[in-house]
Design a protein around this motif. Sequence first.
Motif, PDB file in Angstrom:
ATOM      1  N   LYS A 122       0.838  -1.212   0.000  1.00  0.00           N
ATOM      2  CA  LYS A 122       0.000   0.000   0.000  1.00  0.00           C
ATOM      3  C   LYS A 122       0.865   1.252   0.000  1.00  0.00           C
ATOM      4  O   LYS A 122       0.613   2.193  -0.759  1.00  0.00           O
ATOM      5  CB  LYS A 122      -0.945  -0.012   1.197  1.00  0.00           C
ATOM      6  CG  LYS A 122      -1.993  -1.094   1.111  1.00  0.00           C
ATOM      7  CD  LYS A 122      -2.846  -1.137   2.357  1.00  0.00           C
ATOM      8  CE  LYS A 122      -3.796  -2.339   2.303  1.00  0.00           C
ATOM      9  NZ  LYS A 122      -4.566  -2.467   3.546  1.00  0.00           N
ATOM     10  N   GLY A 139     -10.158  -2.104  -5.736  1.00  0.00           N
ATOM     11  CA  GLY A 139     -10.765  -1.118  -4.842  1.00  0.00           C
ATOM     12  C   GLY A 139      -9.746  -0.436  -3.950  1.00  0.00           C
ATOM     13  O   GLY A 139      -9.764   0.791  -3.793  1.00  0.00           O
ATOM     14  N   GLN A 140      -8.849  -1.208  -3.383  1.00  0.00           N
ATOM     15  CA  GLN A 140      -7.803  -0.631  -2.537  1.00  0.00           C
ATOM     16  C   GLN A 140      -6.880   0.268  -3.347  1.00  0.00           C
ATOM     17  O   GLN A 140      -6.505   1.351  -2.905  1.00  0.00           O
ATOM     18  CB  GLN A 140      -6.985  -1.735  -1.867  1.00  0.00           C
ATOM     19  CG  GLN A 140      -7.715  -2.482  -0.775  1.00  0.00           C
ATOM     20  CD  GLN A 140      -6.820  -3.511  -0.106  1.00  0.00           C
ATOM     21  OE1 GLN A 140      -5.691  -3.210   0.266  1.00  0.00           O
ATOM     22  NE2 GLN A 140      -7.328  -4.727   0.038  1.00  0.00           N
ATOM     23  N   SER A 158      -8.621   3.598  -4.154  1.00  0.00           N
ATOM     24  CA  SER A 158      -8.674   4.465  -2.964  1.00  0.00           C
ATOM     25  C   SER A 158      -7.328   5.129  -2.710  1.00  0.00           C
ATOM     26  O   SER A 158      -7.264   6.331  -2.425  1.00  0.00           O
ATOM     27  CB  SER A 158      -9.097   3.667  -1.725  1.00  0.00           C
ATOM     28  OG  SER A 158     -10.433   3.259  -1.847  1.00  0.00           O
ATOM     29  N   GLN A 166      -6.840   9.176  -3.089  1.00  0.00           N
ATOM     30  CA  GLN A 166      -6.430   9.888  -1.873  1.00  0.00           C
ATOM     31  C   GLN A 166      -5.077  10.577  -2.077  1.00  0.00           C
ATOM     32  O   GLN A 166      -4.903  11.741  -1.695  1.00  0.00           O
ATOM     33  CB  GLN A 166      -6.357   8.923  -0.693  1.00  0.00           C
ATOM     34  CG  GLN A 166      -5.907   9.589   0.594  1.00  0.00           C
ATOM     35  CD  GLN A 166      -5.754   8.598   1.744  1.00  0.00           C
ATOM     36  OE1 GLN A 166      -5.913   7.391   1.575  1.00  0.00           O
ATOM     37  NE2 GLN A 166      -5.437   9.112   2.906  1.00  0.00           N
ATOM     38  N   TYR A 221     -13.656   3.038  -9.634  1.00  0.00           N
ATOM     39  CA  TYR A 221     -13.232   4.420  -9.367  1.00  0.00           C
ATOM     40  C   TYR A 221     -14.404   5.369  -9.140  1.00  0.00           C
ATOM     41  O   TYR A 221     -14.322   6.271  -8.313  1.00  0.00           O
ATOM     42  CB  TYR A 221     -12.383   4.944 -10.528  1.00  0.00           C
ATOM     43  CG  TYR A 221     -10.907   4.686 -10.379  1.00  0.00           C
ATOM     44  CD1 TYR A 221     -10.040   5.715 -10.049  1.00  0.00           C
ATOM     45  CD2 TYR A 221     -10.383   3.418 -10.567  1.00  0.00           C
ATOM     46  CE1 TYR A 221      -8.681   5.481  -9.910  1.00  0.00           C
ATOM     47  CE2 TYR A 221      -9.013   3.181 -10.434  1.00  0.00           C
ATOM     48  CZ  TYR A 221      -8.183   4.216 -10.104  1.00  0.00           C
ATOM     49  OH  TYR A 221      -6.841   3.987  -9.965  1.00  0.00           O
ATOM     50  N   ILE A 257     -15.779   6.044  -5.561  1.00  0.00           N
ATOM     51  CA  ILE A 257     -14.728   6.587  -4.678  1.00  0.00           C
ATOM     52  C   ILE A 257     -14.505   8.060  -4.991  1.00  0.00           C
ATOM     53  O   ILE A 257     -14.346   8.886  -4.098  1.00  0.00           O
ATOM     54  CB  ILE A 257     -13.432   5.772  -4.810  1.00  0.00           C
ATOM     55  CG1 ILE A 257     -13.681   4.314  -4.390  1.00  0.00           C
ATOM     56  CG2 ILE A 257     -12.314   6.375  -3.983  1.00  0.00           C
ATOM     57  CD1 ILE A 257     -12.565   3.348  -4.737  1.00  0.00           C
ATOM     58  N   GLU A 302     -17.167  10.399  -3.486  1.00  0.00           N
ATOM     59  CA  GLU A 302     -17.217  10.559  -2.025  1.00  0.00           C
ATOM     60  C   GLU A 302     -16.837  11.963  -1.609  1.00  0.00           C
ATOM     61  O   GLU A 302     -15.982  12.591  -2.175  1.00  0.00           O
ATOM     62  CB  GLU A 302     -16.255   9.575  -1.337  1.00  0.00           C
ATOM     63  CG  GLU A 302     -16.730   8.158  -1.389  1.00  0.00           C
ATOM     64  CD  GLU A 302     -15.714   7.169  -0.782  1.00  0.00           C
ATOM     65  OE1 GLU A 302     -14.636   7.592  -0.343  1.00  0.00           O
ATOM     66  OE2 GLU A 302     -16.032   5.982  -0.771  1.00  0.00           O
TER      67      GLU A 302
END
Length: 170
Positions: free
Chosen positions: A91, A128-129, A132, A136, A164, A167, A170
Amino acid sequence: MIELIKGDITKIAVDAIVNAANSSLLGGGGVDGAIHRDGGPAILEDCRKIRARQGGCKTGEAVITTAGNLPAQYVIHTVGPVWQNGQQGEKELLRQAYYNSLKLAAKNNVLSISFPNISTGIYGFPKGQAASIAIQTVREFITKQAIIQRVIFVCFDEENHAVYQPILEE
């Protein structure tokens, strides 16, 4: 300032296109192969010079070359991590790949940049991870600088686009 499109990143007219490269910088499959193929030999020539100077590109880092025949000025090559069940700092390495690409873009006065879905193909990062982390990192970076004015996430397929979209909303 942040856009999402479904399409072919090699056709997007921006100042810089980000390439999900491998550490050799000599081209590969997926988006990397498409960028080298459509951009022509000038990109590979620049990559070879970088390899001679520093031996490639480490995971999480980024280098810049000409865009050759692409409708961009530069290609920023970054190496995303191979997913190993999240146990090897993947990550943070993915965050660094996006951050270092943006940092290099700003250093070269890039106003517009497009990103593919880094590490989500054969490198197996959960989509998905990865989305994000990408969104971010871009949001945080662009609020702290005044150079980059437009970031486009280019999804080659409907699956990534569908990941995407919510996300970004949001």
